[in-house]
Design a protein around this motif. Structure first.
Motif, PDB file in Angstrom:
ATOM      1  N   THR A   1      -4.014 -13.823   3.338  1.00 28.91           N
ATOM      2  CA  THR A   1      -3.037 -12.791   2.813  1.00 28.91           C
ATOM      3  C   THR A   1      -1.817 -12.436   3.375  1.00 28.91           C
ATOM      4  OG1 THR A   1      -3.320 -10.301   2.222  1.00 28.91           O
ATOM      5  CG2 THR A   1      -4.199 -10.980   4.518  1.00 28.91           C
TER       6      THR A   1
ATOM      7  N   ALA B   1       0.726  -4.132 -11.912  1.00 30.11           N
ATOM      8  CA  ALA B   1      -0.867  -3.893 -11.613  1.00 30.11           C
ATOM      9  C   ALA B   1      -1.261  -2.486 -11.978  1.00 30.11           C
ATOM     10  CB  ALA B   1      -1.362  -4.212 -10.314  1.00 30.11           C
ATOM     11  N   THR B   2      -0.499  -1.493 -11.668  1.00 24.97           N
ATOM     12  CA  THR B   2      -0.855   0.017 -11.960  1.00 24.97           C
ATOM     13  C   THR B   2       0.449   0.729 -12.474  1.00 24.97           C
ATOM     14  OG1 THR B   2      -0.320   0.680  -9.952  1.00 24.97           O
ATOM     15  CG2 THR B   2      -2.689   0.101 -10.368  1.00 24.97           C
ATOM     16  N   THR B   3       0.197   1.579 -13.195  1.00 23.34           N
ATOM     17  CA  THR B   3       1.416   2.351 -13.782  1.00 23.34           C
ATOM     18  C   THR B   3       2.173   2.835 -12.588  1.00 23.34           C
ATOM     19  OG1 THR B   3      -0.161   2.981 -15.368  1.00 23.34           O
ATOM     20  CG2 THR B   3       2.108   4.476 -15.401  1.00 23.34           C
ATOM     21  N   LEU B   4       1.546   3.401 -11.471  1.00 23.85           N
ATOM     22  CA  LEU B   4       2.149   3.850 -10.327  1.00 23.85           C
ATOM     23  C   LEU B   4       3.123   2.925  -9.973  1.00 23.85           C
ATOM     24  CD1 LEU B   4       2.611   6.127  -7.907  1.00 23.85           C
ATOM     25  CD2 LEU B   4       0.854   4.649  -6.749  1.00 23.85           C
ATOM     26  N   ARG B   5       2.714   1.760  -9.784  1.00 24.65           N
ATOM     27  CA  ARG B   5       3.587   0.741  -8.967  1.00 24.65           C
ATOM     28  C   ARG B   5       4.546   0.218  -9.797  1.00 24.65           C
ATOM     29  NH1 ARG B   5       0.167  -2.800  -4.609  1.00 24.65           N
ATOM     30  NH2 ARG B   5      -1.141  -0.937  -4.225  1.00 24.65           N
TER      31      ARG B   5
ATOM     32  N   THR C   1      -1.349  -9.753 -15.065  1.00 25.81           N
ATOM     33  CA  THR C   1      -1.519  -9.361 -13.546  1.00 25.81           C
ATOM     34  C   THR C   1      -2.648  -8.318 -13.277  1.00 25.81           C
ATOM     35  OG1 THR C   1      -0.889  -9.297 -11.141  1.00 25.81           O
ATOM     36  CG2 THR C   1       0.068  -7.761 -12.749  1.00 25.81           C
ATOM     37  N   LYS C   2      -3.545  -8.520 -12.395  1.00 24.89           N
ATOM     38  CA  LYS C   2      -4.372  -7.434 -11.778  1.00 24.89           C
ATOM     39  C   LYS C   2      -4.356  -7.516 -10.399  1.00 24.89           C
ATOM     40  CE  LYS C   2      -8.185 -10.528 -12.055  1.00 24.89           C
ATOM     41  NZ  LYS C   2      -9.594 -10.870 -11.914  1.00 24.89           N
ATOM     42  N   GLY C   3      -4.053  -6.781  -9.600  1.00 24.52           N
ATOM     43  CA  GLY C   3      -4.104  -6.683  -8.144  1.00 24.52           C
ATOM     44  C   GLY C   3      -2.768  -7.152  -7.691  1.00 24.52           C
ATOM     45  N   VAL C   4      -2.746  -7.871  -6.453  1.00 33.60           N
ATOM     46  CA  VAL C   4      -1.448  -8.273  -5.921  1.00 33.60           C
ATOM     47  C   VAL C   4      -1.410  -9.748  -6.058  1.00 33.60           C
ATOM     48  CG1 VAL C   4      -1.716  -6.176  -4.449  1.00 33.60           C
ATOM     49  CG2 VAL C   4      -2.564  -8.387  -3.595  1.00 33.60           C
ATOM     50  N   ASP C   5      -2.095 -10.531  -6.866  1.00 30.46           N
ATOM     51  CA  ASP C   5      -1.963 -12.068  -6.692  1.00 30.46           C
ATOM     52  C   ASP C   5      -1.367 -12.302  -8.022  1.00 30.46           C
ATOM     53  OD1 ASP C   5      -3.033 -12.835  -4.364  1.00 30.46           O
ATOM     54  OD2 ASP C   5      -5.151 -12.292  -5.162  1.00 30.46           O
TER      55      ASP C   5
ATOM     56  N   GLY D   1      -1.671 -19.299  -0.772  1.00 27.04           N
ATOM     57  CA  GLY D   1      -2.126 -18.270  -1.475  1.00 27.04           C
ATOM     58  C   GLY D   1      -3.548 -17.607  -1.022  1.00 27.04           C
ATOM     59  N   GLN D   2      -4.229 -18.666  -0.101  1.00 29.17           N
ATOM     60  CA  GLN D   2      -5.265 -18.176   0.503  1.00 29.17           C
ATOM     61  C   GLN D   2      -5.306 -17.270   1.740  1.00 29.17           C
ATOM     62  OE1 GLN D   2      -7.301 -22.013   0.503  1.00 29.17           O
ATOM     63  NE2 GLN D   2      -7.183 -22.314  -1.690  1.00 29.17           N
TER      64      GLN D   2
ATOM     65  N   THR E   1       0.896  -1.280  -0.012  1.00 28.89           N
ATOM     66  CA  THR E   1       0.034   0.060  -0.141  1.00 28.89           C
ATOM     67  C   THR E   1       1.001   1.393  -0.069  1.00 28.89           C
ATOM     68  OG1 THR E   1      -0.299  -0.158   2.520  1.00 28.89           O
ATOM     69  CG2 THR E   1      -1.942  -0.928   0.971  1.00 28.89           C
ATOM     70  N   LEU E   2       0.942   2.039  -0.995  1.00 28.93           N
ATOM     71  CA  LEU E   2       1.781   3.103  -1.147  1.00 28.93           C
ATOM     72  C   LEU E   2       0.918   4.599  -0.809  1.00 28.93           C
ATOM     73  CD1 LEU E   2       3.246   2.117  -4.533  1.00 28.93           C
ATOM     74  CD2 LEU E   2       4.170   2.008  -2.264  1.00 28.93           C
TER      75      LEU E   2
END
Lengths: 256, 256, 256
Positions: free
Chosen positions: C185, C92-96, C129-133, C182-183, C60-61
Motif C-alpha cells: 500500500t 470510485a465514489t461520487t464524493l471523490r 475502477t472500484k476502490g483505490v486500485d 502494487g502489492q 481518506t477524506l
C-alpha cells in the motif's frame, strides 16, 4: 524487552499524531509496555484513569484533538498520573506555539521532551524552525533550560547530538545516538513513548527521562550498521526489544 | 498470496483505527485482496456497495467514525455483504462498551473476532481488561460463547493462546501461533483483515473465520525464528505473502 | 539520499490520508527532504507558507480534510509554491469524483499523478475502477492526456506497467518498476512525495515528475530480489535512501 517492565506491563495512553502513532505503539510494546490510543472526548478521562502514564504529542492537531489533550492532561494531574509532553512543531506555526502555551498553563507535566527549537519556543525564545525538524545550528541556553525546569518543577529533555536532561537540580548530558535517527520519522515521538513506559513502570521522573532518551540513542547506535534506512528503522525496534537491564546501567546518575 | 484470492482480488472496505490502518491495508494485499479505507459519511454507503467485505474496528473512535461505522454496518446488512466486527477495547471504557452494544443491536455481523476480554464484554460478562490488550488470566466460558453464536447467528472467534472459533454448531480450537504476536500492535486487527479477505473471496463464514485466524498464527510461527521484534513484524508480512493453498489444508474441519 | 536534496532539505507539506501517512514521511526523509503533516485549518496557510512544496492526497477524506486541502491548494497558488495532486480513488465514489472536480476548478496544480483509472476520471472519461486500485485492463487515451496537460498547463503522470509523463509538449514513457509495487500500500502516495521533494529542491516540474516516478520504479526493481512482501517493502526505503545522482542520469530527457 526489559523484564521489570514486562512484568508490570504499564498501560501507556497516547494522544498523539497520525504520522507515527503505529511506531509509538510498537515501541511501547518493544520495551514491555501496553499502548493504548484513545482521543474520543467521551472516553479520555476514563482511559487516563486506567493508564499508568500519559503522552501528549502535538504532531498533527485538529480542534477535537486539542480539546482531548487538554482534558487528558488535566485529568492526569487530578489523578496524579505521570504525563509527558512532546511539543512537536512548537515554534513552526502560531497555532502550535499558542497551543503549547495553553498546555503549559493548564497542565503540570512530569517530563517535557523536545528538540532545541521546540524547547526554545516553550521558553519564549526565538527560533528559526520550520516544520517539525530542529533548525540547523540551533543553539541552546542551558542556564535558561535549567531555570525553567526548576521553576516549573518539570524534567526537561532537549534531544540533539548530545541530549540534555535536567530537573533544575540534577542534569545529564548523554552523548549517545547517531545522526541517522533524524532520517526516520518519529524517533522523537518514540523516545517519548519509551520515557512514558519507564514512568508507567515506576521509574522516578529524572531516571525515566534520562533512560528513555538513552535507550533510543543506544538503539540507533546498534541499528547503525545497517546501510539502508528501511533496515535501520526495523533495527531500532529490534534493538529496543532486545535491551536488558544491563544496558540501563550504562547511564551513571550523579548527585547534583 | 493465495492464487484463488489474488484472481478475485476482493475489495475489503475498512472503517478502522489510525494505529494499525497501514498494517491492515498491507496484510489485505499480502493475502491477495485490495484494501480500501473510507469513512467520510458522504461516501460510506457507496463504498460498502463496491466492497466484497467490510471490517469495523473500534480501536480509535470519534463521533464521526462511530456514525460512519453504524452506517456502513447497516448498509452491509441491507446489501447482504459480509461484515466483521473487531471490538477493540470492549470493556475498557463505558464509551466502548456502550458503542459495542449499539453496533450489536443495529447490525448483524458475519463474524465477530476479539480477545477473551472483548468477547466477554459483548456477552455482558465482567472483565478486568484495561486498554486494548487482553487481561491477564482472563478465563472464558465456552458454553456461553457457543450459545451466543447460535442465538445471534454470528461466527465468534476468540483469539488467545488457543484460538476458539464457533458458529454455535461447529467449532474449532486452533493451537497455533506464538506469544510474540502480542508484542506487535495490530496482529488482532490484521487477523480481522485476513478473515474479511477470505469472506470477500467467497469462503463460507465459518471457514473464513477459522482460516484467517489460522493464517495469522501460522505467520507468527514462521516469523518466530527472528530475534528482534522489528524483524518478527516484517516476517509476518513475508509469511502471509508467501502462503499457499497448501497451508489452508492444514486446518481440518469436522462436522458438528 | 541525494546530496543535492539533503543540502537543501526542502520542507514538504502533506495533506494526506491516514493509511500511508507514515510511509510518505519516511520516503520524503529517505530522499533527503523534511516532511511535515498539518491539516488543522488554523495552521494550514502558515505551514504552506513555510513549505517548499505541497502534496494533496485524497486517500481518506472527511469534511475538515476537504476544507483544509482546498485552503492549502489556494494558498500554494497564491504564494507560487509547487503543488502536486494524488487523486486517490477518483472515480470510485461520487464524493471523490466531485471533490476532484472542485480541486481542479479551484487549484492550479504543478503536477497531477494518478493511475489510469484516476486520470481518466479527471478527464471526464468512464472508468470501471472500484476502490483505490487501478481497474484491470484499464486503457488510456494518450492523446487526451496530452491535450489535458497542455490546456490545463499541468504535468500529468499516469503510473502503470509503463509510466507516462507529459506536460503537453514533452513526454516520457518510463519502462521501469515491478508488478510488486502494487502489492504494497502507498507506493503511489510515496511516488507523489518523491516528486514533491524534487520540486521542493528546485527541479523543474517535468523533470521532477519524471524523476520521482522513475525513482520509485527503480527502488521497486532493486527491492525485487526479496521474496516476501515485508522485506520488499523495507527494501523500497533502503533503495531510495541509497540512491545517488548517478541514478537520475539514467532518465534521458529529449526535446519535444
Amino acid at each position: 524487552m526489559l523484564r521489570t517492565i514486562e512484568e508490570k506491563k504499564p498501560l501507556i495512553h497516547h494522544l498523539t499524531n497520525t504520522v507515527t502513532i503505529n511506531d509509538c505503539a510498537n515501541m511501547t510494546l518493544a520495551l514491555g509496555g501496553s499502548p493504548v490510543m484513545a482521543d474520543d472526548l467521551l472516553e479520555v478521562e476514563e482511559m487516563v484513569a486506567l493508564a499508568d502514564a500519559v503522552v501528549l504529542n502535538t504532531g498533527t492537531l485538529n480542534p477535537a484533538m486539542r480539546e482531548a489533550q487538554l482534558l487528558a492532561g488535566k485529568t492526569a494531574n487530578r489523578l496524579g498520573k505521570p504525563i509527558i509532553l512532546d511539543p512537536v512543531g512548537a515554534g513552526a506555526t502560531t497555532l502550535r506555539t499558542d497551543f503549547m502555551k495553553e498546555l503549559m498553563q493548564q497542565i503540570q507535566f512530569t517530563v517535557i521532551k523536545g528538540n532545541a527549537s521546540e524547547i526554545k519556543t516553550l521558553l519564549g525564545q526565538a527560533t528559526t524552525t520550520k516544520g517539525v525538524d530542529v533548525a540547523e545550528g540551533e543553539s541552546l541556553d542551558f542556564h535558561a533550560v535549567r531555570a525553567f525546569a526548576a521553576e516549573s518543577n518539570q524534567v526537561i529533555v532537549v534531544t540533539g547530538p548530545v541530549d540534555f536532561v535536567t530537573d533544575g537540580q540534577h542534569e545529564l548530558h548523554l552523548d549517545v545516538g547517531t545522526k541517522r535517527l533524524g532520517q526516520v520519522t518519529g524517533t522523537g515521538c518514540m523516545t517519548a513513548s519509551l520515557i512514558a513506559t519507564l514512568l508507567g513502570a515506576g521509574y522516578a521522573r529524572f531516571e525515566a527521562a534520562a533512560l528513555g532518551t538513552f535507550l533510543m540513542g543506544k538503539a540507533g547506535e546498534q541499528a547503525d550498521e545497517k546501510k539502508g534506512i528501511g533496515d535501520f528503522r526495523t533495527g531500532l525496534f529490534n534493538a529496543v526489544s532486545l535491551m536488558t537491564e544491563e544496558t540501563l546501567r550504562e547511564v551513571h546518575f550523579n548527585e547534583a
